[in-house]
Design a protein around this motif. Structure first.
Motif, mmCIF file in Angstrom:
data_model
loop_
_atom_site.group_PDB
_atom_site.id
_atom_site.type_symbol
_atom_site.label_atom_id
_atom_site.label_comp_id
_atom_site.label_asym_id
_atom_site.label_seq_id
_atom_site.Cartn_x
_atom_site.Cartn_y
_atom_site.Cartn_z
ATOM 1 N N ALA A 1 7.766 4.633 -2.659
ATOM 2 C CA ALA A 1 6.938 5.653 -2.024
ATOM 3 C C ALA A 1 7.556 7.042 -2.191
ATOM 4 C CB ALA A 1 6.747 5.327 -0.547
ATOM 5 N N ARG B 1 7.285 8.186 -5.816
ATOM 6 C CA ARG B 1 5.917 8.582 -6.168
ATOM 7 C C ARG B 1 5.667 10.043 -5.791
ATOM 8 N NH1 ARG B 1 3.362 5.244 -3.087
ATOM 9 N NH2 ARG B 1 3.288 6.652 -1.302
ATOM 10 N N TYR C 1 -0.290 3.661 5.941
ATOM 11 C CA TYR C 1 -0.343 2.980 4.643
ATOM 12 C C TYR C 1 -0.850 1.560 4.886
ATOM 13 C CZ TYR C 1 2.602 6.826 2.990
ATOM 14 O OH TYR C 1 3.098 8.067 2.672
ATOM 15 N N ALA D 1 -2.033 10.222 2.632
ATOM 16 C CA ALA D 1 -1.086 9.544 3.520
ATOM 17 C C ALA D 1 0.324 10.092 3.319
ATOM 18 C CB ALA D 1 -1.115 8.041 3.266
ATOM 19 N N ASP D 2 0.709 10.331 2.058
ATOM 20 C CA ASP D 2 2.033 10.897 1.783
ATOM 21 C C ASP D 2 2.212 12.231 2.494
ATOM 22 O OD1 ASP D 2 2.759 8.784 0.146
ATOM 23 O OD2 ASP D 2 2.257 9.826 -1.714
ATOM 24 N N TRP E 1 0.809 -1.224 0.000
ATOM 25 C CA TRP E 1 0.000 0.000 0.000
ATOM 26 C C TRP E 1 0.842 1.272 0.000
ATOM 27 C CZ3 TRP E 1 -1.077 -3.828 3.849
ATOM 28 C CH2 TRP E 1 -2.087 -4.723 3.462
ATOM 29 N N CYS E 2 2.085 1.186 0.405
ATOM 30 C CA CYS E 2 2.907 2.401 0.403
ATOM 31 C C CYS E 2 3.769 2.492 -0.854
ATOM 32 C CB CYS E 2 3.772 2.492 1.658
ATOM 33 S SG CYS E 2 5.168 1.373 1.727
ATOM 34 N N HIS E 3 3.612 1.570 -1.797
ATOM 35 C CA HIS E 3 4.510 1.525 -2.952
ATOM 36 C C HIS E 3 3.813 1.787 -4.284
ATOM 37 C CE1 HIS E 3 8.111 0.531 -0.871
ATOM 38 N NE2 HIS E 3 7.648 -0.603 -0.379
ATOM 39 N N HIS E 4 2.596 2.276 -4.272
ATOM 40 C CA HIS E 4 1.914 2.562 -5.531
ATOM 41 C C HIS E 4 2.715 3.550 -6.375
ATOM 42 C CE1 HIS E 4 -1.531 0.376 -4.151
ATOM 43 N NE2 HIS E 4 -1.830 1.234 -3.206
ATOM 44 N N THR F 1 -3.732 7.360 -0.790
ATOM 45 C CA THR F 1 -2.273 7.406 -0.785
ATOM 46 C C THR F 1 -1.748 8.837 -0.793
ATOM 47 O OG1 THR F 1 -2.241 5.310 -1.980
ATOM 48 C CG2 THR F 1 -0.199 6.576 -1.952
ATOM 49 N N GLU F 2 -2.370 9.710 -1.593
ATOM 50 C CA GLU F 2 -1.896 11.087 -1.695
ATOM 51 C C GLU F 2 -1.982 11.789 -0.341
ATOM 52 O OE1 GLU F 2 -4.038 9.654 -3.704
ATOM 53 O OE2 GLU F 2 -2.803 9.481 -5.523
ATOM 54 N N PRO G 1 -2.344 2.658 -9.041
ATOM 55 C CA PRO G 1 -2.045 1.784 -7.901
ATOM 56 C C PRO G 1 -1.903 0.332 -8.330
ATOM 57 C CG PRO G 1 -4.372 2.359 -7.933
ATOM 58 C CD PRO G 1 -3.722 3.176 -9.021
#
Length: 629
Positions: free
Chosen positions: A604, A607, A424, A434-435, A241-244, A431-432, A249
Motif C-alpha cells: 500500500a 503504491r 480498504y 482511500a489512500d 484491497w489495500c495492496h493493489h 483505492t486512490e 488491481p
C-alpha cells in the motif's frame, strides 16, 4: 528579538473540548460550501491571514510535495502561518474546486464530529488535491482542524496510462527492438532502480508513465523471488484491497489474505504486463559520484560475470524494509550446541524438521508464522518470548486499523461504508481516494485516534488476549497505548496480527517460554538465567534484521555514509524520515547525495509513494523542481 513559535499540546477536537454539540441533521454540504468559498478566495489571493482565520488555533496542515516539494506536517496557528506566508507566493494556488459529492459529516466516535471534504487545485508547477475537516466551535463557527494537500500531477507532463497515450505503439514493437531497449544498447537509462520487489516495480511503472527511462536491477533470478524464497507459510496479514499495485488491481477472485507464492507470481506478471525493463540475476556493487556529466556512476555485475557501468542522474534504492544483515543475539557457548541454529530468513518449511524438537526465539510476526507452521505439521515447537508483544487479529483488528472507525466516509452521492467495513474493503471507496483519506490525518492525530481504536480492538479480541495472559504470554498495547500503527511506522516490528497462532499458544500446540532470559547454549539446547533449560535439536532465531540504512551504505563510498539520513522511523513532525525522498534530507551536506532516492514499505505504501518519487524525478529531469522547504 524574534518571537519563538509555540507548538500547542496535541489533542483530539472532542465536542466537550470545543464546547459544542453537532446536530446530525445539519446540511454538511452547505456548511462546507460556505467555508470553502472563503478558503478558495484566501488561497488564490495568497492572503495568509485570511486562510489562518479559517483554521482552529490548534490546526494541522499536512503537505506532500504540493506546496513544499517535501513532506511536512505543521501544527498550530504560528507554524501554519509561517509555512503559508513562505510558500503561497511561490506556488500561487488557483482554480480551487470543491467536490461536493465527497463532502459528508463524519462521527467516528460519539464525542468526535467533523465535516470532511475533498478539493482540487492547481499551482505554478502542478495539479493537486486536498482534504479538510471542519469542526464546530463554541461560537457556532465551523473551522478546519486538519488540512491535507498532495501533489497529483505536473503541469504539462500527464501520466501516460491509456492506449491513446502511445499512438505510435498501436501495434506494439518488434521482439528485437524490445531486446535492444531492455539491454540499453542504444540509450542509457535516466534512472537505475536497485531492487525489483513491489517498491521497485511500482517506481518503474510510475516513471514509465511519465516517459522517464528506468532500469530495474534485481539480484534474484526471477521477479518475485524476494517473496518466493521466503518461508512457505508466509501470507499477507492485511486484506487484498489495500495492496493493489499502481494501475493494476488484483483480480476480484483473489483470496483476502494472499499467500506469498501467489503474490510473487503476480509481481512477475506485473513486470511483463507493463513491459518494465528489468535485469535479473544482476547485482549493483557500487554507486559513486559520476564522472561523465551525470550525477551517479552505477556499477553492476550480471549473472554471467559481465560488468557494466551506467551514468545516471537518479538512483532509487528499493531494497526493502530491512538490510541483508540479520540480527542474531550473541548468546554464549553457541559452539557447544550440537544442533542447528538458523536465522528465520533461512527457514523454508516445517517438514525439514519432522521428529525434531524446535525452539523459536522471538514473538512477533515471523516467529508466530513459523511456530504455527511447525505446529500444523506435528513438530514439537516452543516459542521463547524475550519481551512483550502487541497482538491484534486479522478479523477484529485489521478492519479497525485500516479505518473502520475514524475514516468512515459516508457521502450520500458516492458510496456508503457499512459500520463494520474498513476504508480498504470490498465496498470501500476507490483505492486512490482511500489512500488520500488515510494519509490526510497527521500522524500525531492518528496516534490519539489509535489509542481509542486499540482499546476497541482489545475488547473485540478479549478472549484471545485473556487466554494468552493465562499461559504467560506477555502483551502490550503499543507505544502509549496506540497499538500497531506507531510500532509499524517507528520500529517495523513488535507486533503480531493474529491469524491463528495465538489460539495454538493458548491450546499448548505451541509451547511457550516467557519467564526468563537466555543465559547460554548447552550441548542439548538452551540454559536460561533462572536455571531452567530447554532441550532442542533446532533453535531458530526470528529476531529480525539490522536497520535498512545499512543496505544503502554497503553500496556507497565511505565518505558519503555520514550524509545518508535515517530511512525509516518518524521525524519530529511525525513524517517518515526519508521514504519517497532523497536520502540526504535536510542534512548539512544533502547536495552530496542529491538524486539518491528511498522507496520502501508495504504494498500500500509503495503504491502511493512510488508516484511521489516519480513526480520528483520527472520534475528534476524537466527542470521544474523547486526548492525543498
Amino acid at each position: 528579538m524574534a518571537t519563538a513559535i509555540q507548538t500547542p499540546a496535541t489533542f483530539l477536537p472532542t465536542l466537550q473540548r470545543l464546547g459544542s454539540t453537532v446536530d446530525p441533521t445539519i446540511d454538511a454540504q452547505a456548511i462546507a460550501r460556505a467555508w470553502f468559498a472563503a478558503f478558495a478566495d484566501a488561497m488564490s489571493s495568497k492572503d495568509t491571514t485570511a486562510v489562518i482565520d479559517l483554521l482552529t488555533d490548534e490546526a494541522f496542515w499536512r503537505d506532500m510535495l504540493s506546496l513544499t516539494w517535501d513532506h511536512h506536517t505543521y501544527e498550530g496557528r504560528d507554524r501554519v502561518m509561517k509555512f503559508l506566508a513562505d510558500q503561497l507566493p511561490k506556488f500561487s494556488p488557483s482554480t480551487l474546486e470543491l467536490h461536493e459529492d465527497l463532502v459528508g459529516l463524519e462521527t467516528p466516535f460519539e464525542d468526535l464530529a467533523w465535516i470532511q471534504g475533498y478539493f482540487t487545485f492547481d499551482t505554478t508547477v502542478g495539479h493537486a488535491s486536498g482534504i479538510f475537516r471542519l469542526v464546530l466551535l463554541a461560537n457556532g463557527s465551523w473551522k478546519a482542524h486538519t488540512v491535507y494537500t498532495n501533489l497529483e500531477d505536473l503541469r504539462g507532463f500527464p501520466e501516460k496510462i491509456g492506449p491513446s497515450s502511445y499512438p505510435e505503439e498501436i501495434y506494439g514493437g518488434s521482439a528485437e527492438a524490445g531486446r535492444r531497449e531492455n539491454e540499453h544498447l542504444d540509450e542509457e537509462p535516466s534512472v537505475i532502480i536497485v531492487g525489483g520487489g513491489q517498491s521497485g516495480l511500482g517506481a518503474a511503472a510510475r516513471l514509465k508513465a511519465l516517459d522517464v527511462n528506468a532500469l530495474i536491477i534485481e539480484r534474484n533470478e526471477r521477479i518475485g523471488d524476494n517473496w518466493r524464497n521466503r518461508y512457505a507459510a508466509l501470507r499477507l496479514h492485511d486484506p487484498v484491497w489495500c495492496h493493489h499495485m499502481p494501475y493494476l488491481p488484483f483480480p476480484p477472485n483473489w483470496p483476502i489474505y494472499p499467500p506469498a507464492l501467489k503474490l510473487a507470481d503476480w509481481l512477475e506478471s506485473y513486470a511483463h504486463v507493463f513491459e518494465l525493463k528489468v535485469w535479473t540475476s544482476t547485482r549493483v556493487v557500487l554507486v559513486e559520484p559520476g564522472t561523465k556529466g551525470r550525477k551517479w556512476s552505477v556499477k553492476v555485475v550480471r549473472g554471467d560475470g559481465r560488468e557494466r557501468v551506467f551514468e545516471v542522474n537518479h538512483v532509487v534504492f528499493a531494497l526493502g524494509v530491512s538490510s541483508d544483515t540479520v540480527r542474531m543475539p550473541n548468546i554464549p557457548c553457541k559452539d557447544e550446541f550440537k544442533g542447528q541454529v538458523p536465522h528465520s530468513s533461512k527457514y523454508k518449511v516445517a517438514t525439514e524438521h519432522l521428529g525434531k524438537k524446535v525452539v523459536v526465539v522471538g514473538a512477533c510476526t515471523s516467529a508466530h508464522d513459523i511456530c504455527s507452521d511447525y505446529a500444523d505439521h506435528g513438530v514439537n515447537v516452543t516459542m521463547v518470548q524475550r519481551s512483550s508483544t502487541h497482538v491484534l487479529s486479522t478479523k477484529n483488528g485489521v478492519p479497525l486499523v485500516l479505518g473502520r472507525k475514524y475514516s468512515k466516509f459516508s457521502c450520500q452521492n458516492t458510496f456508503q461504508l457499512q459500520h463494520n467495513e474498513a476504508l480498504y474493503s470490498e465496498n470501500g471507496p476507490p483505492t486512490e481516494l482511500a489512500d488520500r483519506l488515510s494519509l490526510s490525518f497527521p500522524n500525531a492525530i492518528v496516534k490519539l485516534l489509535h489509542q481509542r481504536v486499540t482499546k476497541v480492538i482489545a475488547e473485540a479480541v478479549k478472549d484471545i488476549l485473556d487466554g494468552l495472559r493465562k499461559v504467560g504470554f506477555k502483551l502490550n498495547m503499543g507505544e502509549d497505548g496506540s497499538g500497531v500503527y506507531q510500532l509499524a511506522l517507528k520500529k517495523l516490528g513488535g507486533y503480531y496480527i493474529d491469524d491463528g497462532a495465538s489460539q495454538k499458544i493458548i491450546d499448548g500446540k505451541i509451547k511457550l517460554k516467557a519467564d526468563g532470559h537466555i543465559a547460554r547454549f548447552t550441548p542439548t539446547g538452551l540454559l536460561f538465567e533462572d536455571g531452567t533449560t530447554l532441550d532442542a535439536d533446532v533453535v531458530v532465531f526470528a529476531t529480525g534484521y539490522e536497520d535498512s540504512r545499512e543496505a544503502y551504505l554497503q553500496l556507497l563510498p565511505a565518505d558519503l555514509h555520514s550524509v545518508v539520513q535515517p530511512i525509516w522511523g518518524l521525524n519530529e513532525e511525525g513524517e517518515l524520515n526519508s521514504v519517497s525522498r532523497e536520502v540526504g534530507g535536510h542534512g548539512p551536506n544533502a547536495d552530496k547525495v542529491a538524486g539518491l532516492w528511498s522507496l520502501m514499505g508495504s504494498l500500500a505504501m509503495c503504491r502511493f509513494f512510488s508516484k511521489h518519487v516519480a513526480l520528483q524525478i520527472k520534475a528534476y529531469e524537466e527542470g521544474i523542481f523547486g526548492e525543498r522547504y
